[in-house]
Write a protein that holds these residues in place. Sequence first.
Motif, PDB file in Angstrom:
ATOM      1  N   ILE A   1       0.817  -1.206   0.000  1.00 18.89           N
ATOM      2  CA  ILE A   1       0.000   0.000   0.000  1.00 18.89           C
ATOM      3  C   ILE A   1       0.853   1.260   0.000  1.00 18.89           C
ATOM      4  O   ILE A   1       0.388   2.337  -0.391  1.00 18.89           O
ATOM      5  N   ALA A   2       2.104   1.142   0.419  1.00 18.36           N
ATOM      6  CA  ALA A   2       3.008   2.302   0.474  1.00 18.36           C
ATOM      7  C   ALA A   2       3.997   2.302  -0.678  1.00 18.36           C
ATOM      8  O   ALA A   2       4.973   3.060  -0.664  1.00 18.36           O
ATOM      9  N   ASP A   3       3.743   1.484  -1.693  1.00 13.74           N
ATOM     10  CA  ASP A   3       4.691   1.320  -2.795  1.00 13.74           C
ATOM     11  C   ASP A   3       4.043   1.664  -4.132  1.00 13.74           C
ATOM     12  O   ASP A   3       4.275   1.003  -5.134  1.00 13.74           O
ATOM     13  N   GLY A   4       3.233   2.731  -4.141  1.00 20.12           N
ATOM     14  CA  GLY A   4       2.462   3.031  -5.331  1.00 20.12           C
ATOM     15  C   GLY A   4       3.170   3.834  -6.405  1.00 20.12           C
ATOM     16  O   GLY A   4       2.667   3.957  -7.519  1.00 20.12           O
ATOM     17  N   LEU A   5       4.322   4.413  -6.109  1.00 19.52           N
ATOM     18  CA  LEU A   5       5.034   5.214  -7.103  1.00 19.52           C
ATOM     19  C   LEU A   5       5.748   4.284  -8.083  1.00 19.52           C
ATOM     20  O   LEU A   5       6.652   3.549  -7.701  1.00 19.52           O
ATOM     21  N   SER A   6       5.336   4.332  -9.335  1.00 13.39           N
ATOM     22  CA  SER A   6       5.924   3.436 -10.330  1.00 13.39           C
ATOM     23  C   SER A   6       7.363   3.847 -10.642  1.00 13.39           C
ATOM     24  O   SER A   6       7.770   4.987 -10.404  1.00 13.39           O
ATOM     25  N   GLN A   7       8.102   2.910 -11.201  1.00 19.64           N
ATOM     26  CA  GLN A   7       9.495   3.181 -11.548  1.00 19.64           C
ATOM     27  C   GLN A   7       9.595   4.305 -12.579  1.00 19.64           C
ATOM     28  O   GLN A   7      10.461   5.180 -12.488  1.00 19.64           O
TER      29      GLN A   7
ATOM     30  N   ILE B   1       1.184   3.948   6.281  1.00 17.91           N
ATOM     31  CA  ILE B   1       0.571   2.900   7.103  1.00 17.91           C
ATOM     32  C   ILE B   1      -0.344   3.521   8.145  1.00 17.91           C
ATOM     33  O   ILE B   1      -1.493   3.071   8.344  1.00 17.91           O
ATOM     34  N   ARG B   2       0.123   4.558   8.808  1.00 15.07           N
ATOM     35  CA  ARG B   2      -0.697   5.209   9.829  1.00 15.07           C
ATOM     36  C   ARG B   2      -1.924   5.871   9.202  1.00 15.07           C
ATOM     37  O   ARG B   2      -3.003   5.875   9.796  1.00 15.07           O
ATOM     38  N   TRP B   3      -1.761   6.463   8.022  1.00 11.60           N
ATOM     39  CA  TRP B   3      -2.904   7.069   7.327  1.00 11.60           C
ATOM     40  C   TRP B   3      -3.966   6.015   7.008  1.00 11.60           C
ATOM     41  O   TRP B   3      -5.160   6.229   7.211  1.00 11.60           O
TER      42      TRP B   3
ATOM     43  N   GLY C   1     -10.130  -1.632   7.008  1.00  8.36           N
ATOM     44  CA  GLY C   1     -10.247  -0.197   6.778  1.00  8.36           C
ATOM     45  C   GLY C   1     -10.652   0.093   5.354  1.00  8.36           C
ATOM     46  O   GLY C   1     -11.669  -0.393   4.872  1.00  8.36           O
ATOM     47  N   PHE C   2      -9.834   0.879   4.640  1.00  7.47           N
ATOM     48  CA  PHE C   2     -10.139   1.234   3.256  1.00  7.47           C
ATOM     49  C   PHE C   2     -10.051   0.027   2.333  1.00  7.47           C
ATOM     50  O   PHE C   2     -10.575   0.061   1.215  1.00  7.47           O
ATOM     51  N   VAL C   3      -9.367  -1.003   2.769  1.00  8.56           N
ATOM     52  CA  VAL C   3      -9.321  -2.274   2.049  1.00  8.56           C
ATOM     53  C   VAL C   3      -9.602  -3.386   3.055  1.00  8.56           C
ATOM     54  O   VAL C   3      -9.536  -3.172   4.261  1.00  8.56           O
ATOM     55  N   GLY C   4      -9.924  -4.571   2.539  1.00  7.84           N
ATOM     56  CA  GLY C   4     -10.264  -5.672   3.432  1.00  7.84           C
ATOM     57  C   GLY C   4      -9.071  -6.206   4.197  1.00  7.84           C
ATOM     58  O   GLY C   4      -9.083  -6.275   5.424  1.00  7.84           O
ATOM     59  N   HIS C   5      -8.027  -6.600   3.485  1.00  5.12           N
ATOM     60  CA  HIS C   5      -6.782  -7.012   4.124  1.00  5.12           C
ATOM     61  C   HIS C   5      -5.917  -5.759   4.231  1.00  5.12           C
ATOM     62  O   HIS C   5      -5.089  -5.478   3.363  1.00  5.12           O
ATOM     63  N   ALA C   6      -6.131  -5.011   5.299  1.00  5.07           N
ATOM     64  CA  ALA C   6      -5.529  -3.686   5.418  1.00  5.07           C
ATOM     65  C   ALA C   6      -4.151  -3.756   6.090  1.00  5.07           C
ATOM     66  O   ALA C   6      -3.679  -4.831   6.476  1.00  5.07           O
ATOM     67  N   VAL C   7      -3.534  -2.577   6.228  1.00  2.00           N
ATOM     68  CA  VAL C   7      -2.203  -2.510   6.835  1.00  2.00           C
ATOM     69  C   VAL C   7      -2.319  -2.253   8.329  1.00  2.00           C
ATOM     70  O   VAL C   7      -3.311  -1.724   8.822  1.00  2.00           O
ATOM     71  N   GLY C   8      -1.276  -2.641   9.037  1.00  3.58           N
ATOM     72  CA  GLY C   8      -1.232  -2.588  10.486  1.00  3.58           C
ATOM     73  C   GLY C   8      -0.656  -3.901  10.983  1.00  3.58           C
ATOM     74  O   GLY C   8      -0.063  -4.663  10.216  1.00  3.58           O
ATOM     75  N   PRO C   9      -0.815  -4.194  12.260  1.00  4.64           N
ATOM     76  CA  PRO C   9      -0.219  -5.416  12.805  1.00  4.64           C
ATOM     77  C   PRO C   9      -0.951  -6.680  12.374  1.00  4.64           C
ATOM     78  O   PRO C   9      -2.150  -6.840  12.628  1.00  4.64           O
TER      79      PRO C   9
END
Length: 447
Positions: A158-164, A190-192, A367-375
């Motif tokens: 989720i934090a890797d959206g900037l393409s090469q 991640i916190r967002w 959250g905004f997705v089903g398998h979201a970020v966090g622990p």
Amino acid sequence: MNKIISVFLVLLSFSSQAKNFEQGLVINETPEILSYQERAKVANKILNHRLDNLLPQLMKESGLDMWLVINREYGEDRLFYSLVPQPTFAARRTTLLVFALKDDKVERFSVSRYSIGDIYKTRWQGGTKDQQWQRLAEIIEEFNPKKIGINVSKDWAIADGLSQGLYQKLNEFLPEKYQQRLVSSEPMVIRWMETRTKPELAIYPNIVKMARSVISEAFSTKAITPGVTTSDELSWFIRERFEELQLSPWFQPYVTIQRQGDENDPKAPFFGKSARTIMPGDLIHTDVGICYIGLCTDTQEVGYVAKNDEFEISKGFKIALAKGNQWQDLLTGSYVTGRTGNEILKVTQNKAKKEGLISSTYTHPLGFVGHAVGPTIGMWDNQGKTPIQGDWKLFPNTAYAIEGNIKAKLPEWGDQLIQIPLEQSAYFDGEKVIYLGGRQTEWHFIK
């Protein structure tokens, strides 16, 4: 009363309703579902609240002076959709969003051919693609940020959206001194994504109840004719019912069946089979997830299909479900701010072992997705430590799918081992876990 106002008035009574959510059993009535136009209004109020109140706090905590979110049409990442107002269906050509922290407030704007609603006014008058990137570089020089966050990450998708390609384009126009100031925005992203705000928590319970009410419909004679209805047909009933209600599933619902006489391997991660015709005496289970006004749910519940001479659920089944609820309590009682997902898993496992429960824990953020970020708190195929994601610490105001299962012997089936898979959406307020739309403590009984 205006629907938008009524949605936010829910917040005023949220604390008093918490106990009711905690004790919710079977949800039979579907909450009111807003039109797409009304949903957009609510979503945009929530977005503005997040941008005005949450983002400055997170940028300050992460030490970022500027944050760049760059997307191209057809290549948008999921983070992009958490930042733009509704109705936004795509990036327009190349969309450059800029967030600049100044005096504890965040200036936000685009450097794009078009503004995005009232939230991101553009600071570019148009021109060629190269002129767009040059304008971005000029703005960065004007702000002179010390740390510029960009969305690159080795471990968190989720934090890797900037393409090469976009990363190369950014560096092509950015002066070298600012290239040296580019850093990963991973911690802040991640916190967002994981933080739930008060306006979100005001509407989240009803979203969960929407999903649970459809399960109640499916686990009834409205959808099941024993000896006729198959598990696949019931799965599609759930899917089509969501579509009728204009609710978006984020995965295809499925149904499994456990039956007396099944040879269940105690070491198998899951019991139950699909592609079966539902018969009297079957234990049925479903897993469903929907997203509504940007928030996703994940729910698993169990039901029993009565035989002709059965008019209530038998004692053995009640005890098995109670053990599942006990496991839930052990897990949620292990939630402590600052503990990692791996630590919560270990504490839960030790408690369950002490209580004599055969359990498996594989709980994830929502959250905004089903398998979201966090622990990450365990995985179904790994009951040990999960590197990186399992090492993330627990923060207040975060939501989770309390997911796992217990196995227990069922006297009514000759002590055959059965499995009770459970999953309910909940949130952690910093001190305790609260089930957003209740949890299953009684069987769906199909007579």
